[in-house]
Design a protein around this motif. Structure first.
Motif, PDB file in Angstrom:
ATOM      1  N   PRO A 111      47.175 -40.754 -21.603  1.00  0.00           N
ATOM      2  CA  PRO A 111      48.330 -39.820 -21.186  1.00  0.00           C
ATOM      3  C   PRO A 111      48.113 -38.603 -21.667  1.00  0.00           C
ATOM      4  N   LYS A 112      47.563 -38.365 -23.092  1.00  0.00           N
ATOM      5  CA  LYS A 112      47.131 -37.032 -23.574  1.00  0.00           C
ATOM      6  C   LYS A 112      45.951 -36.573 -22.918  1.00  0.00           C
ATOM      7  N   PHE A 113      45.199 -37.329 -22.511  1.00  0.00           N
ATOM      8  CA  PHE A 113      44.080 -36.503 -21.881  1.00  0.00           C
ATOM      9  C   PHE A 113      44.418 -36.008 -20.448  1.00  0.00           C
ATOM     10  N   HIS A 114      45.192 -37.035 -19.796  1.00  0.00           N
ATOM     11  CA  HIS A 114      45.681 -36.654 -18.640  1.00  0.00           C
ATOM     12  C   HIS A 114      46.571 -35.160 -18.465  1.00  0.00           C
ATOM     13  N   GLN A 115      47.247 -35.032 -19.493  1.00  0.00           N
ATOM     14  CA  GLN A 115      48.262 -33.766 -19.824  1.00  0.00           C
ATOM     15  C   GLN A 115      47.211 -32.616 -19.790  1.00  0.00           C
ATOM     16  N   GLY A 116      45.968 -32.671 -20.514  1.00  0.00           N
ATOM     17  CA  GLY A 116      44.942 -31.936 -20.665  1.00  0.00           C
ATOM     18  C   GLY A 116      44.660 -31.263 -19.294  1.00  0.00           C
ATOM     19  N   GLU A 117      44.292 -32.366 -18.461  1.00  0.00           N
ATOM     20  CA  GLU A 117      43.765 -32.135 -17.029  1.00  0.00           C
ATOM     21  C   GLU A 117      44.853 -31.271 -16.154  1.00  0.00           C
ATOM     22  N   VAL A 118      46.177 -31.689 -16.473  1.00  0.00           N
ATOM     23  CA  VAL A 118      47.407 -30.933 -15.687  1.00  0.00           C
ATOM     24  C   VAL A 118      47.178 -29.441 -16.089  1.00  0.00           C
ATOM     25  N   GLU A 119      47.196 -29.188 -17.668  1.00  0.00           N
ATOM     26  CA  GLU A 119      47.307 -27.918 -17.990  1.00  0.00           C
ATOM     27  C   GLU A 119      46.238 -27.225 -17.375  1.00  0.00           C
ATOM     28  N   ILE A 120      44.914 -27.693 -17.298  1.00  0.00           N
ATOM     29  CA  ILE A 120      43.937 -27.005 -16.941  1.00  0.00           C
ATOM     30  C   ILE A 120      44.124 -26.236 -15.531  1.00  0.00           C
ATOM     31  N   ALA A 121      44.583 -27.250 -14.565  1.00  0.00           N
ATOM     32  CA  ALA A 121      44.781 -27.080 -13.141  1.00  0.00           C
ATOM     33  C   ALA A 121      46.136 -26.382 -13.026  1.00  0.00           C
ATOM     34  N   SER A 122      46.923 -26.235 -13.861  1.00  0.00           N
ATOM     35  CA  SER A 122      48.421 -25.680 -13.777  1.00  0.00           C
ATOM     36  C   SER A 122      48.467 -24.455 -13.079  1.00  0.00           C
ATOM     37  N   ASN A 123      47.570 -23.610 -13.264  1.00  0.00           N
ATOM     38  CA  ASN A 123      47.778 -22.038 -12.476  1.00  0.00           C
ATOM     39  C   ASN A 123      47.342 -22.283 -10.932  1.00  0.00           C
ATOM     40  N   LEU A 124      46.711 -23.468 -10.497  1.00  0.00           N
ATOM     41  CA  LEU A 124      46.516 -23.464  -9.004  1.00  0.00           C
ATOM     42  C   LEU A 124      47.620 -24.200  -8.227  1.00  0.00           C
ATOM     43  N   SER A 125      48.020 -23.746  -7.107  1.00  0.00           N
ATOM     44  CA  SER A 125      48.818 -24.652  -6.254  1.00  0.00           C
ATOM     45  C   SER A 125      48.335 -25.981  -6.038  1.00  0.00           C
ATOM     46  N   VAL A 126      49.039 -26.843  -5.598  1.00  0.00           N
ATOM     47  CA  VAL A 126      48.545 -28.154  -5.147  1.00  0.00           C
ATOM     48  C   VAL A 126      47.735 -28.036  -4.206  1.00  0.00           C
ATOM     49  N   ASN A 127      47.863 -27.080  -3.063  1.00  0.00           N
ATOM     50  CA  ASN A 127      47.070 -27.099  -1.820  1.00  0.00           C
ATOM     51  C   ASN A 127      45.577 -26.235  -2.667  1.00  0.00           C
ATOM     52  N   GLU A 128      45.657 -25.304  -3.376  1.00  0.00           N
ATOM     53  CA  GLU A 128      44.334 -24.837  -3.916  1.00  0.00           C
ATOM     54  C   GLU A 128      43.533 -25.958  -4.635  1.00  0.00           C
ATOM     55  N   GLN A 129      44.383 -26.846  -5.575  1.00  0.00           N
ATOM     56  CA  GLN A 129      43.585 -28.042  -6.057  1.00  0.00           C
ATOM     57  C   GLN A 129      42.956 -28.998  -5.052  1.00  0.00           C
ATOM     58  N   LYS A 130      43.585 -29.139  -4.071  1.00  0.00           N
ATOM     59  CA  LYS A 130      43.158 -30.031  -3.172  1.00  0.00           C
ATOM     60  C   LYS A 130      41.898 -29.596  -2.541  1.00  0.00           C
TER      61      LYS A 130
END
Length: 145
Positions: A111-130
């Motif tokens: 869960p801590k690792f996943h939170q790091g993943e979320v933070e890294i991609a947080s400046n992108l919209s869901v569409n940009e992430q896809k």
């Protein structure tokens, strides 16, 4: 000399920089607490998902040699997070299995690792992430990475 393809240079350079950056960030901010490197985490994650995995497959998944997997596995065995077992029918094949302690570590760590993943991609919209995921998968597939 032909002219340089600056767009290709930018793609490769940026992919390399983000790969190194996220590896360093996750090792520093999440994995160090558990005494794990990026590669040892990757191996433990594969075991957590697959329970028992052949060393050859672990090497392919992590993008490292079987010798590297052997060294990492020895370290993880000393920490009692996994163990190795030679195949009874074919002694050339070795399987690595996660232990209960390894499973508990991953249940706490992920869960801590996943939170790091979320933070890294947080400046992108869901569409940009896809979109970026699809483009990166295409590069991976077309280059057999």
């Amino acid at each position: 000399m032909e002219s340089l393809n600056l767009d290709a240079i930018a793609v490769v350079t940026n992919v390399y920089r983000i790969a190194q950056g996220l590896k360093n960030k996750m090792e520093r901010e999440v994995l160090s607490e558990y005494g794990l490197s990026w590669t040892s985490f990757s191996l433990l994650y594969d075991l957590w998902i697959g329970n028992q995995v052949e060393t050859k497959k672990l090497a392919g998944s992590a993008g490292v040699t079987k010798a590297t997997i052997s060294n990492i596995t020895k370290t993880l065995e000393r920490k009692e997070l996994c163990y190795r077992k030679v195949d009874n029918r074919d002694r050339r094949i070795t399987y690595v299995t996660i232990t209960d302690k390894g499973r508990r570590i991953m249940e706490d760590l992920y869960p801590k690792f996943h939170q790091g993943e979320v933070e890294i991609a947080s400046n992108l919209s869901v569409n940009e992430q896809k979109n970026i995921s699809a483009l990166l998968r295409r590069i991976i597939k077309e280059n057999h990475f």
